[in-house]
Design an enzyme around this catalytic site. Structure first.
Site, mmCIF file in Angstrom:
data_model
loop_
_atom_site.group_PDB
_atom_site.id
_atom_site.type_symbol
_atom_site.label_atom_id
_atom_site.label_comp_id
_atom_site.label_asym_id
_atom_site.label_seq_id
_atom_site.Cartn_x
_atom_site.Cartn_y
_atom_site.Cartn_z
ATOM 1 N N LYS A 191 0.889 -1.183 0.000
ATOM 2 C CA LYS A 191 0.000 0.000 0.000
ATOM 3 C C LYS A 191 0.917 1.221 0.000
ATOM 4 C CE LYS A 191 -1.800 3.086 1.900
ATOM 5 N NZ LYS A 191 -1.667 4.516 1.484
ATOM 6 N N GLY A 244 6.772 5.887 7.989
ATOM 7 C CA GLY A 244 5.854 7.017 7.965
ATOM 8 C C GLY A 244 5.943 7.760 9.285
ATOM 9 N N SER A 245 4.859 8.423 9.635
ATOM 10 C CA SER A 245 4.895 9.274 10.823
ATOM 11 C C SER A 245 4.865 8.431 12.106
ATOM 12 C CB SER A 245 3.690 10.214 10.805
ATOM 13 O OG SER A 245 2.508 9.457 10.848
ATOM 14 N N VAL A 248 1.140 7.473 13.262
ATOM 15 C CA VAL A 248 0.544 6.313 12.575
ATOM 16 C C VAL A 248 1.341 5.056 12.913
ATOM 17 C CG1 VAL A 248 0.057 5.305 10.313
ATOM 18 C CG2 VAL A 248 -0.426 7.719 10.706
ATOM 19 N N GLY A 249 2.658 5.172 12.966
ATOM 20 C CA GLY A 249 3.518 4.006 13.213
ATOM 21 C C GLY A 249 3.227 3.334 14.532
ATOM 22 N N GLU A 266 9.721 2.497 10.873
ATOM 23 C CA GLU A 266 10.666 3.600 10.645
ATOM 24 C C GLU A 266 9.842 4.873 10.652
ATOM 25 O OE1 GLU A 266 13.803 3.471 10.550
ATOM 26 O OE2 GLU A 266 14.085 1.317 10.377
ATOM 27 N N CYS A 300 12.696 12.368 6.482
ATOM 28 C CA CYS A 300 12.764 11.913 7.879
ATOM 29 C C CYS A 300 14.093 12.348 8.494
ATOM 30 C CB CYS A 300 12.598 10.408 7.955
ATOM 31 S SG CYS A 300 13.656 9.523 6.817
ATOM 32 N N GLU A 401 8.091 17.439 14.936
ATOM 33 C CA GLU A 401 8.449 17.305 13.514
ATOM 34 C C GLU A 401 7.504 18.157 12.675
ATOM 35 O OE1 GLU A 401 7.696 13.583 11.402
ATOM 36 O OE2 GLU A 401 9.727 13.693 10.575
HETATM 37 P P1 NDP Z 1 2.017 8.866 7.265
HETATM 38 O O1 NDP Z 1 2.300 8.204 8.556
HETATM 39 O O2 NDP Z 1 0.901 9.812 7.183
HETATM 40 O O3 NDP Z 1 1.753 7.750 6.140
HETATM 41 C C1 NDP Z 1 2.652 6.714 5.873
HETATM 42 C C2 NDP Z 1 1.887 5.595 5.201
HETATM 43 O O4 NDP Z 1 0.966 5.024 6.129
HETATM 44 C C3 NDP Z 1 1.045 6.061 4.019
HETATM 45 O O5 NDP Z 1 1.010 5.055 3.028
HETATM 46 C C4 NDP Z 1 -0.313 6.224 4.666
HETATM 47 O O6 NDP Z 1 -1.380 6.238 3.749
HETATM 48 C C5 NDP Z 1 -0.337 5.024 5.573
HETATM 49 N N1 NDP Z 1 -1.318 5.093 6.655
HETATM 50 C C6 NDP Z 1 -1.878 6.190 7.221
HETATM 51 N N2 NDP Z 1 -2.744 5.820 8.191
HETATM 52 C C7 NDP Z 1 -2.733 4.468 8.243
HETATM 53 C C8 NDP Z 1 -3.410 3.486 9.021
HETATM 54 N N3 NDP Z 1 -4.279 3.828 9.971
HETATM 55 N N4 NDP Z 1 -3.149 2.176 8.794
HETATM 56 C C9 NDP Z 1 -2.272 1.806 7.863
HETATM 57 N N5 NDP Z 1 -1.603 2.693 7.062
HETATM 58 C C10 NDP Z 1 -1.819 3.995 7.265
HETATM 59 O O7 NDP Z 1 3.383 9.539 6.790
HETATM 60 P P2 NDP Z 1 3.644 10.435 5.493
HETATM 61 O O8 NDP Z 1 3.295 9.671 4.266
HETATM 62 O O9 NDP Z 1 3.041 11.770 5.676
HETATM 63 O O10 NDP Z 1 5.245 10.543 5.534
HETATM 64 C C11 NDP Z 1 5.901 11.454 6.324
HETATM 65 C C12 NDP Z 1 6.397 10.811 7.613
HETATM 66 O O11 NDP Z 1 7.188 9.682 7.311
HETATM 67 C C13 NDP Z 1 7.289 11.739 8.414
HETATM 68 O O12 NDP Z 1 6.967 11.627 9.769
HETATM 69 C C14 NDP Z 1 8.689 11.195 8.153
HETATM 70 O O13 NDP Z 1 9.615 11.511 9.152
HETATM 71 C C15 NDP Z 1 8.416 9.739 8.040
HETATM 72 N N6 NDP Z 1 9.452 9.047 7.300
HETATM 73 C C16 NDP Z 1 10.313 8.247 8.008
HETATM 74 C C17 NDP Z 1 11.375 7.623 7.372
HETATM 75 C C18 NDP Z 1 12.290 6.727 8.147
HETATM 76 O O14 NDP Z 1 12.967 5.908 7.529
HETATM 77 N N7 NDP Z 1 12.373 6.837 9.455
HETATM 78 C C19 NDP Z 1 11.619 7.810 5.928
HETATM 79 C C20 NDP Z 1 10.641 8.655 5.283
HETATM 80 C C21 NDP Z 1 9.604 9.251 5.961
HETATM 81 P P3 NDP Z 1 -1.863 7.668 3.119
HETATM 82 O O15 NDP Z 1 -0.818 8.075 2.176
HETATM 83 O O16 NDP Z 1 -3.147 7.360 2.487
HETATM 84 O O17 NDP Z 1 -2.003 8.637 4.280
#
Ligand code: NDP
Length: 510
Positions: A191, A244-245, A248-249, A266, A300, A401
């Protein structure tokens, strides 16, 4: 929910070049159940409709999971070096199409072409590393405590994995997860972020062209709250790899914990660059410009805090502001652009909110703090590079952040104070120290609480063959990149072979 389409109001879509894209499930490109779709637009020009994509839900995920298990039967039994050959071909195809994919990626998510080329290159490097790992995937041997007995370990493919990825590295981050999973023998259900489905479709096409059996990859585009949540909840998904964030993580981590699934997280960062008075200041200025404003601060590993030793503070800030003023905002596909747009309206509103918070907290706005003027920038989610000085460590702009082009500058008296400030946040991804003193560098390496420390380099940038990840609220102990990620997608089996011809009891007959 952040959607590019939600922000369009009643604007008539003027599709310049657009297509309809589908999911890839059970070996076919198919519409989402019920034919639901969403639009994806260029963040530098919202009139530019990139395409209409499948908005998937639980039924699509159900079909994808069931197909992935069919793929497991064949793929998990294929010798790992043969699986590696598919990844080698994927690396070759990515190399051939690097420029074309980078162009589409910039159109989709905004960062300048040099950066999207780098994004594709990271996937190429990861493909070749993973391909070669097919000839390693080492187990271990150790001497037995008993005579005529041998012990060793082998790795077995762990199952099928749900892959959930963000938009800021649309191909690199998925490659860090998908290539290792595949070489370990694990099919994936992916996804991708709702903001970068085009890159995901291209990535899947390349894997199929490289010879990946159809059921081994499943693509379900759409929203995290629907397709993403369904993937996390599905009982037949072995584990989840998420980037991701933090918010959510941790939610996904909790659900996986309740369901007994392994999960690799991550997450966010609040990375700092510390500049000591003995540093090469020219180098440190180059570093912070790139670290803070590269990818419009949406990494990130972005440098969102600059920690300066007092002796150099004023001079450093003056020179930095002068350089940052000269950064050119624009469409990342135009040459000369230094800084692209933010990903969507929500992201820009979040930046604006934090700029207001910074001002209310009493920080001094030295640069930016506004949307840019200019006709060419009106249609995109642009925001000027922004620098706050006089930031105290406990201010929200120093703690949270922001994920945009906003840099908070903090002043410290010593190395010890600098490290304390750096460590005083909930995150621990990347960090950097600029110094001419080897002792200071090594003290910082030892004491900074982060998964990555750069010496005389900015906080951003990672090489595919080194581990990548963070501590505290940035991660849950796993690493991507390098060699550790292969542990996540394999189960270790311990094998004992007793050739003594008699019953030997460990711990008893020793
Ligand atoms: P999000 O957490 O909003 O989304 C990440 C992914 O999770 C997207 O595909 C999102 O879908 C999906 N998602 C959202 N809600 C849910 C849920 N309830 N259940 C399952 N999946 C879900 O992050 P962003 O896309 O906005 O990315 C930015 C964030 O990612 C920043 O915090 C950044 O620091 C972090 N990041 C971390 C990295 C690392 O390696 N540590 C590398 C790159 C980014 P949708 O797109 O539809 O919202």
């Amino acid at each position: 929910m952040k959607t590019k389409t939600a922000s369009m109001g009643n604007r008539k879509p003027e599709a310049r070049v657009s297509q309809t894209f589908k999911n890839f499930i059970a070996g076919e490109w198919v519409e989402a159940d019920g034919g639901t779709t969403f639009e994806n637009r260029n963040p530098a020009d919202r009139d530019d409709l990139i395409g209409v994509f499948a908005a998937s839900g639980p039924i699509d995920v159900e079909r994808a999971v069931s197909a992935a298990w069919k793929g497991f039967e064949e793929w998990s039994r294929m010798p790992a070096p043969k699986r590696g050959e598919v990844l080698k071909r994927a690396g070759d195809l990515l190399t051939e199409r690097k420029d074309e994919i980078a162009d589409g990626m910039t159109r989709e998510m905004g960062k300048p072409l040099a950066e999207t080329r780098g994004d594709v290159q990271e996937a190429i490097d990861t493909a070749y590393y993973a391909a070669s790992e097919g000839r390693r995937l080492f187990g271990r041997t150790a001497p037995s405590e008993l005579r005529h007995k041998m012990g060793f370990t082998i790795r077995r493919p762990a199952g099928i994995f749900g892959i959930v990825t963000p938009w800021n590295f649309p191909i690199a981050v998925p490659s860090w997860k998908i290539f290792p999973a595949l070489v370990c023998g694990c099919p994936v259900v992916w996804k991708p972020a709702q903001d970068t489905p085009w890159s995901a479709v291209r990535f899947v096409e390349i894997l199929l062209e490289a010879g990946l059996p159809e059921n081994v990859i499943q693509l379900v585009t759409g929203f995290g709250s629907d397709a993403g949540a369904a993937l996390v909840e599905h009982p037949d998904i072995t584990g989840i790899s998420f980037t991701g964030s933090t918010e959510v993580g941790w939610r996904i981590g909790a659900r996986c914990g309740e369901r007994g699934k392994p999960v690799s997280l991550e997450m966010g960062g609040k990375n700092a660059q510390l500049v000591m008075a003995d540093a090469d200041l020219d180098l440190a200025i180059e570093g912070v410009l790139w670290g803070a404003f590269g990818t419009t601060g949406q990494r990130c590993t972005a440098t969102s805090r600059l920690v300066l030793q007092s002796d150099i503070h004023d001079e450093f800030v003056d020179r930095l502001v002068a350089r940052a003023e000269g950064l050119v905002l624009g469409d990342g596909r135009k040459s000369g652009t230094d800084v692209g747009p933010l990903i969507n309206e929500d992201a820009r509103e979040k930046v604006e909110k934090y700029v207001r918070i910074g001002q209310e907290e009493g920080a001094h706005l030295r640069l930016g703090g506004a949307r840019p003027d200019g006709e060419k920038l009106e249609k995109g989610w642009f925001y000027r590079p922004t620098i706050f000085t006089g930031v105290a460590p406990d201010m929200r702009i120093a703690q949270e952040e922001i994920f945009g082009p906003v840099l908070s500058v903090l002043e410290v008296g010593s190395l010890d104070e600098g490290i304390e400030v750096m460590n005083g946040v909930r995150y621990g991804l990347s960090s950097s120290i600029y110094t001419g003193d080897v002792g200071s560098a090594f003290r910082a390496i030892e004491r900074i609480d982060a998964g990555i420390t750069y010496v005389n380099g900015p906080t951003i940038g990672a090489e595919a063959h080194f581990p990548f990840g963070g501590v505290k609220d940035t991660g849950n102990g796993h690493r991507e990149g390098g060699w550790p990620v292969y542990d996540f997608f394999t189960e270790t089996k311990t094998v004992y072979v007793d050739y003594s011809g008699k019953l030997q009891k460990a711990q008893i007959d020793t």
